[in-house]
Design a protein around this motif. Structure first.
Motif, PDB file in Angstrom:
ATOM      1  N   ASP A 102       3.081  10.050   4.966  1.00 23.15           N
ATOM      2  CA  ASP A 102       1.573   9.990   5.134  1.00 23.15           C
ATOM      3  C   ASP A 102       1.079  10.243   6.608  1.00 23.15           C
ATOM      4  O   ASP A 102      -0.121  10.236   7.012  1.00 23.15           O
ATOM      5  CB  ASP A 102       1.032   8.690   4.536  1.00 23.15           C
ATOM      6  CG  ASP A 102       1.290   7.483   5.206  1.00 23.15           C
ATOM      7  OD1 ASP A 102       2.367   7.661   6.366  1.00 23.15           O
ATOM      8  OD2 ASP A 102       0.920   6.537   5.033  1.00 23.15           O
ATOM      9  N   GLU A 146       0.847  -1.176   0.136  1.00 27.63           N
ATOM     10  CA  GLU A 146       0.005   0.038  -0.025  1.00 27.63           C
ATOM     11  C   GLU A 146       0.831   1.339  -0.067  1.00 27.63           C
ATOM     12  O   GLU A 146       1.570   1.569   0.966  1.00 27.63           O
ATOM     13  CB  GLU A 146      -0.880  -0.014   1.030  1.00 27.63           C
ATOM     14  CG  GLU A 146      -1.834   1.294   1.556  1.00 27.63           C
ATOM     15  CD  GLU A 146      -2.539   1.186   2.622  1.00 27.63           C
ATOM     16  OE1 GLU A 146      -3.046   2.440   3.063  1.00 27.63           O
ATOM     17  OE2 GLU A 146      -2.757   0.413   3.449  1.00 27.63           O
ATOM     18  N   THR A 155       0.684   5.276  -0.344  1.00 21.16           N
ATOM     19  CA  THR A 155      -0.097   6.499  -0.632  1.00 21.16           C
ATOM     20  C   THR A 155       0.395   7.529  -1.218  1.00 21.16           C
ATOM     21  O   THR A 155       1.426   7.493  -1.606  1.00 21.16           O
ATOM     22  CB  THR A 155      -0.448   7.230   1.128  1.00 21.16           C
ATOM     23  OG1 THR A 155       0.959   7.724   1.541  1.00 21.16           O
ATOM     24  CG2 THR A 155      -0.600   6.001   2.170  1.00 21.16           C
TER      25      THR A 155
END
Length: 158
Positions: free
Chosen positions: A118, A47, A49
């Motif tokens: 993030d 993942e 961001t």
């Protein structure tokens, strides 16, 4: 192309990874190795961001004096290498053997910048950054200094 990069680095600033100790731009192989480490950082937990990816682009652009197009090209090459080797250790060895100690600390600082871009540090990301410390032949103190430098950078308004 080399002259353009040097002029861009002079005008817009350049990072510690811009050139080696002899004053020459670091090799494309080392640039790819740095990009692979940052890609593994961003995508290692599957993942990435937008903020992490934006920081990865920004870091590579600054460090190597690259335009966005040049960063895109570097990332394409890095992804090809990354998926063809399926293991990061050869790239870490390249960096450990060819970058100075301050440059290896800088790469680790870039890793922390991508991780914290993030505002969330996942367990995998933290473990990966900590694993890089001995992989780069750095001390725990140097690892902590890299982390703190990254956090300071993130807090500084740009």
């Amino acid at each position: 192309m080399e002259l353009i990069r040097k002029v861009r680095g002079f005008l817009h600033g350049k990072g510690p990874l811009f050139e080696n100790e002899s004053g020459e731009s670091i090799s494309r192989e080392l640039q790819i190795a740095v990009a692979i480490v940052l890609l593994e950082t961003a995508f290692g937990d599957e993942e990435c961001t937008k903020d992490e990816y934006r920081e990865l682009i920004s870091a590579l652009s600054y460090e190597f004096g690259f335009s966005k197009g040049e960063v895109k090209s570097l990332l394409e090459e890095a992804n090809e290498e990354r998926f063809s080797k399926l293991e990061i250790t050869p790239f870490l060895k390249q960096l450990r053997e060819n970058l100075s100690e301050p440059q290896r600390v800088e790469v680790l600082s870039l890793v922390w910048r991508v991780i914290d871009a993030d505002g969330q540090i996942e367990a995998f990301e933290k473990a990966f950054a900590e694993w890089l410390v001995p992989s780069f032949n750095l001390s725990k103190d140097q690892g902590e200094a890299a982390r703190l430098r990254a956090l300071e950078y993130i807090k500084t308004p740009r």
